[in-house]
Design a protein around this motif. Structure first.
Motif, short mmCIF file in Angstrom:
data_model
loop_
_atom_site.label_atom_id
_atom_site.label_comp_id
_atom_site.label_asym_id
_atom_site.label_seq_id
_atom_site.Cartn_x
_atom_site.Cartn_y
_atom_site.Cartn_z
N VAL A 15 0.84 -1.20 0.00
CA VAL A 15 0.00 0.00 0.00
C VAL A 15 0.87 1.25 0.00
O VAL A 15 0.66 2.17 -0.80
CB VAL A 15 -0.97 0.01 1.21
N TRP A 16 1.86 1.29 0.90
CA TRP A 16 2.62 2.54 1.00
C TRP A 16 3.50 2.78 -0.21
O TRP A 16 3.67 3.93 -0.62
CB TRP A 16 3.36 2.69 2.32
N VAL A 17 4.04 1.74 -0.81
CA VAL A 17 4.88 1.98 -1.98
C VAL A 17 4.03 2.46 -3.16
O VAL A 17 4.45 3.33 -3.93
CB VAL A 17 5.76 0.76 -2.34
N THR A 18 2.82 1.93 -3.27
CA THR A 18 1.92 2.39 -4.33
C THR A 18 1.47 3.82 -4.07
O THR A 18 1.47 4.66 -4.98
CB THR A 18 0.69 1.46 -4.42
N ALA A 19 1.11 4.11 -2.82
CA ALA A 19 0.70 5.48 -2.48
C ALA A 19 1.85 6.45 -2.68
O ALA A 19 1.63 7.60 -3.11
CB ALA A 19 0.20 5.52 -1.03
N MET A 20 3.07 6.01 -2.40
CA MET A 20 4.22 6.89 -2.59
C MET A 20 4.38 7.24 -4.07
O MET A 20 4.65 8.38 -4.43
CB MET A 20 5.50 6.24 -2.05
N LYS A 21 4.18 6.25 -4.94
CA LYS A 21 4.25 6.53 -6.38
C LYS A 21 3.17 7.53 -6.77
O LYS A 21 3.43 8.48 -7.50
CB LYS A 21 4.12 5.25 -7.19
N GLY A 25 6.16 12.23 -5.69
CA GLY A 25 7.26 12.82 -4.95
C GLY A 25 6.81 13.61 -3.74
O GLY A 25 7.40 14.62 -3.40
N PHE A 26 5.75 13.14 -3.10
CA PHE A 26 5.17 13.78 -1.91
C PHE A 26 4.62 15.18 -2.21
O PHE A 26 4.60 16.04 -1.35
CB PHE A 26 6.15 13.81 -0.73
N THR A 27 4.14 15.37 -3.43
CA THR A 27 3.53 16.65 -3.78
C THR A 27 2.01 16.61 -3.69
O THR A 27 1.37 17.66 -3.76
CB THR A 27 3.94 17.09 -5.20
N TRP A 31 -2.21 11.34 -0.92
CA TRP A 31 -1.38 10.16 -1.16
C TRP A 31 -0.17 10.17 -0.25
O TRP A 31 0.28 9.11 0.21
CB TRP A 31 -0.96 10.07 -2.63
N SER A 32 0.37 11.35 0.03
CA SER A 32 1.51 11.45 0.94
C SER A 32 1.12 11.01 2.35
O SER A 32 1.86 10.28 3.01
CB SER A 32 2.03 12.89 0.98
N ALA A 33 -0.05 11.44 2.80
CA ALA A 33 -0.53 11.05 4.14
C ALA A 33 -0.76 9.55 4.21
O ALA A 33 -0.41 8.91 5.21
CB ALA A 33 -1.80 11.82 4.48
N LEU A 34 -1.35 8.99 3.16
CA LEU A 34 -1.57 7.54 3.14
C LEU A 34 -0.24 6.80 3.17
O LEU A 34 -0.10 5.79 3.86
CB LEU A 34 -2.38 7.13 1.91
N THR A 35 0.74 7.30 2.44
CA THR A 35 2.08 6.68 2.45
C THR A 35 2.62 6.61 3.86
O THR A 35 3.04 5.54 4.33
CB THR A 35 3.05 7.49 1.56
N LEU A 36 2.62 7.74 4.56
CA LEU A 36 3.20 7.78 5.91
C LEU A 36 2.40 6.94 6.90
O LEU A 36 2.99 6.26 7.75
CB LEU A 36 3.29 9.23 6.37
N ALA A 37 1.08 6.97 6.79
CA ALA A 37 0.25 6.16 7.71
C ALA A 37 0.47 4.67 7.47
O ALA A 37 0.61 3.89 8.42
CB ALA A 37 -1.22 6.52 7.53
N ALA A 38 0.51 4.26 6.21
CA ALA A 38 0.72 2.84 5.90
C ALA A 38 2.13 2.40 6.31
O ALA A 38 2.32 1.28 6.80
CB ALA A 38 0.49 2.57 4.41
N MET A 39 3.12 3.29 6.14
CA MET A 39 4.49 2.97 6.60
C MET A 39 4.51 2.73 8.10
O MET A 39 5.08 1.74 8.57
CB MET A 39 5.44 4.12 6.28
#
Length: 104
Positions: A15-21, A25-27, A31-39
């Protein structure tokens, strides 16, 4: 229960690697919030799993699930190439994950 935590942690890694894509680039804030929460959730669940499983096995399975899932998602969702060598090495990841599970 440790294995359940570990599998869920590995899935959250996908999930987080997909959300990061998708965060470009965290813009993109959502999606950035989902990346950090899933991490955070993924690492927390990994920490719960290593209380009861060998550290090396747990870490290898966690990263293996995430890596294999990322390859599959990349092929299916982002139209990354599904060449024979990529599929062969993805299959080796799966064999490694299953082997570590069976021998733990």
């Amino acid at each position: 229960m440790a294995w359940v935590c570990l599998v869920v942690a590995g899935c959250l890694e996908m999930v987080w690697v997909t959300a990061m894509k998708l965060s470009a680039g965290f813009t993109k804030l959502g999606w950035s919030a989902l990346t950090l929460a899933a991490m955070a959730a993924s690492v927390w669940l990994l920490a719960q799993a290593v209380k009861h499983l060998p550290m090396g096995t747990a870490y290898a399975v966690w990263t293996g699930i995430g890596a294999l899932g990322a390859v599959i998602l990349g092929i299916l969702a982002f139209h990354e190439p599904a060449t024979a060598p990529r599929l062969f090495f993805a299959a080796l990841l799966l064999v490694g994950i299953l082997g570590l599970k069976l021998t733990a």
